[in-house]
Design an enzyme around this catalytic site. Structure first.
Site, short mmCIF file in Angstrom:
data_model
loop_
_atom_site.label_atom_id
_atom_site.label_comp_id
_atom_site.label_asym_id
_atom_site.label_seq_id
_atom_site.Cartn_x
_atom_site.Cartn_y
_atom_site.Cartn_z
N LYS A 13 0.85 -1.20 0.00
CA LYS A 13 0.00 0.00 0.00
C LYS A 13 0.88 1.24 0.00
CE LYS A 13 -3.70 0.33 2.55
NZ LYS A 13 -4.37 0.39 3.86
C1 E4P Z 1 -7.47 1.09 4.47
O1 E4P Z 1 -6.88 0.71 3.50
C2 E4P Z 1 -7.35 2.47 4.98
O2 E4P Z 1 -6.05 2.69 5.35
C3 E4P Z 1 -8.31 2.66 6.11
O3 E4P Z 1 -9.57 2.13 5.73
C4 E4P Z 1 -8.44 4.08 6.59
O4 E4P Z 1 -9.45 4.10 7.54
P1 E4P Z 1 -9.70 5.32 8.55
O5 E4P Z 1 -10.19 6.46 7.75
O6 E4P Z 1 -10.75 4.79 9.49
O7 E4P Z 1 -8.41 5.58 9.23
#
Ligand code: E4P
Length: 224
Positions: free
Chosen positions: A86
């Protein structure tokens, strides 16, 4: 639709692995922080054992292109080349994506708040795009519309990128993402719980059970 769990909590992953048609697990450093100071690779290897052939998406922490690439390399060295890396969609992230994609890495373009970031990630060949649904809504950005337009761009360019919508705070946001063309969603365990542990669902199950017992006097069909 691919459903993923946005957590690294081993108990929750074990629990939902048995329940959901689970396509994988996603994480980021903030999600990892919730588990305390875990042994990073040991913990992620345990997740891989639990999810078997499911996907694991692991986020880099380095911010410069070279740092991102080094993070990506050690992640795959330790967790396997099937791991999705990622990478936030900013200048350094895009630069790293180009190199990593040319070397065969699997990439999930993350921290997507805008349509334009999405277009760039598609053009960079990202395997998945993670638009941040709730965070966009908090900024008064129409997350559903962005997912819809990115879906159109994927079709228009015949791209193999998929939209992995993320950052959900309620079930309706997940529905909106699915309805507007996300091919995958990742959500925390409490979103799946909200969706499946509704009092009305349990009431229906209890009513059916009571009616069965009233007619046949047994608790189960196999007790007839
Ligand atoms: C997943 O890939 C993201 O990093 C995550 O869903 C972010 O979530 P948040 O906005 O609750 O931190």
């Amino acid at each position: 639709m691919e459903f993923m769990l946005d957590t690294v909590n081993l108990d929750k992953i074990r629990y939902y692995q048995n329940i959901l048609p689970l396509a994988g697990v996603t994480s980021n450093p903030s999600i990892i922080k919730k588990e305390g100071k875990i042994d990073f690779y040991v913990h992620l290897k345990k997740i891989k054992e639990i999810i078997g052939s499911g996907q694991l998406h692991v986020q880099v922490v380095g911010e410069l292109k070279e740092e991102i690439e080094k993070d990506a390399q050690v992640i795959v060295d330790n967790l396997g080349k099937e791991t999705f890396i990622k990478i936030p969609v900013n200048e350094q992230g895009l630069a790293a994506m180009k190199t990593l994609k040319s070397k065969g890495f699997k990439v999930t373009a993350t921290a997507i708040y805008t349509e334009f970031q999405g277009y760039l990630a598609i053009a960079a060949g990202a395997d998945y795009l993670a638009p941040y649904y709730n965070r966009m809504e908090n900024l008064n950005i129409d997350a559903a519309e962005i997912i819809r337009t990115l879906g159109e761009e994927i079709k228009r360019t015949n791209s193999s990128s998929k939209i992995l919508a993320a950052s959900f705070k309620n079930v309706n946001q997940v529905n909106q993402a699915c309805r507007n063309g996300a091919q995958a969603v990742t959500a925390s365990p409490d979103i799946f719980e909200q969706a499946l542990v509704m009092p009305s669902i349990q009431k229906a199950v209890t009513d059916f059970h009571d009616d069965w017992r009233a007619i046949f006097g047994t608790e189960k069909i196999y007790e007839l």
